[in-house]
Design a protein around this motif. Sequence first.
Motif, PDB file in Angstrom:
ATOM      1  N   HIS A  49       7.929  13.370  10.484  1.00 49.11           N
ATOM      2  CA  HIS A  49       9.129  14.162  10.716  1.00 49.11           C
ATOM      3  C   HIS A  49       9.218  14.538  12.191  1.00 49.11           C
ATOM      4  CE1 HIS A  49       5.754  16.772   9.752  1.00 49.11           C
ATOM      5  NE2 HIS A  49       6.347  17.777  10.377  1.00 49.11           N
ATOM      6  N   GLU A  99      14.392   8.048   1.265  1.00 49.39           N
ATOM      7  CA  GLU A  99      15.419   9.029   1.608  1.00 49.39           C
ATOM      8  C   GLU A  99      15.987   9.743   0.389  1.00 49.39           C
ATOM      9  OE1 GLU A  99      19.492   9.428   4.300  1.00 49.39           O
ATOM     10  OE2 GLU A  99      18.710   7.441   3.808  1.00 49.39           O
ATOM     11  N   LEU A 102      13.610  12.318  -0.597  1.00 50.65           N
ATOM     12  CA  LEU A 102      13.654  13.354   0.436  1.00 50.65           C
ATOM     13  C   LEU A 102      14.773  14.343   0.149  1.00 50.65           C
ATOM     14  CD1 LEU A 102      13.310  14.655   3.298  1.00 50.65           C
ATOM     15  CD2 LEU A 102      14.668  12.754   4.180  1.00 50.65           C
ATOM     16  N   GLN A 106      14.369  18.361  -0.866  1.00 48.39           N
ATOM     17  CA  GLN A 106      14.985  19.430  -0.081  1.00 48.39           C
ATOM     18  C   GLN A 106      15.863  20.307  -0.964  1.00 48.39           C
ATOM     19  OE1 GLN A 106      16.659  16.925   3.140  1.00 48.39           O
ATOM     20  NE2 GLN A 106      15.553  18.269   4.528  1.00 48.39           N
ATOM     21  N   PHE A 125      13.363  10.464   7.791  1.00 53.01           N
ATOM     22  CA  PHE A 125      12.295  11.438   7.987  1.00 53.01           C
ATOM     23  C   PHE A 125      12.114  11.756   9.468  1.00 53.01           C
ATOM     24  CE2 PHE A 125      11.257   9.485   3.920  1.00 53.01           C
ATOM     25  CZ  PHE A 125      10.941  10.594   3.142  1.00 53.01           C
ATOM     26  N   VAL A 132       6.734  15.575   6.356  1.00 47.69           N
ATOM     27  CA  VAL A 132       6.123  14.523   5.552  1.00 47.69           C
ATOM     28  C   VAL A 132       4.980  13.906   6.338  1.00 47.69           C
ATOM     29  CG1 VAL A 132       7.786  12.789   6.324  1.00 47.69           C
ATOM     30  CG2 VAL A 132       6.473  12.377   4.251  1.00 47.69           C
TER      31      VAL A 132
END
Length: 231
Positions: A49, A99, A102, A106, A125, A132
């Motif tokens: 990240h 993604e 991800l 979130q 990311f 991550v």
Amino acid sequence: MNNIGFRILPIEKRLDRQLVEQFRDVVTPHISDNLNRMHAIGSKLRPFHKEGKLIGTALTVKTRPGDNLLVHKAIDMAEPGDVIVVDAGGDTTNAIVGEIMLQLAQKKGITGFVIDGAIRDSKAFIEGDFPVYAAGVTHRGPYKDGPGEINVPISVGGMLVHPGDLILGDEDGIAVVPQDSAAEVLEMVRIQEIKEIEILKSIGNGTVDRSWVDEILKQKGCEFNDLANKV
């Protein structure tokens, strides 16, 4: 039936959120120093990240390398403040998260991923601040067949992680604080912080005491000569 290898368990106990939050400004070297340098996830797992500290309670996943079925289930089970920590055997042939996962994480309030395996869609990311840590990147996607286990002790980067342990990651790597030791470790870290502030001050004002270096060398039986002492 106790189907070891393909089962889902709860986290029996989570750390108090106020205690977790007190680690927000703590750095991983201080945790490591106060756990005798024995509770760090290996350096092969690196951050992907852009920025941001990883901190939260471990929700553990053990999965067959290249398969993320149980990781999807872990996202659905997770509570805000959890970190999903995945033992994928260190294999980077197939990605474990991407993604879409991800975004799901979130939305759930999950605070980050630690993947002993690969990720894909790495741009999502790298350009973001959702923490991550992973062992690598590949475009090859995962399988979704299982088996796997959720909330069992796992090995990640050579470190044993239990469900509910405190996970903290920064630029230097990832530290693991055993749940039952968290309050004690925090107290020791605060003491070390004060000591290091004083050391840095003494370096700045020229009063730093470096005699300990020679003392240890003498204890170890190191041979000195006149030239070495003048360096």
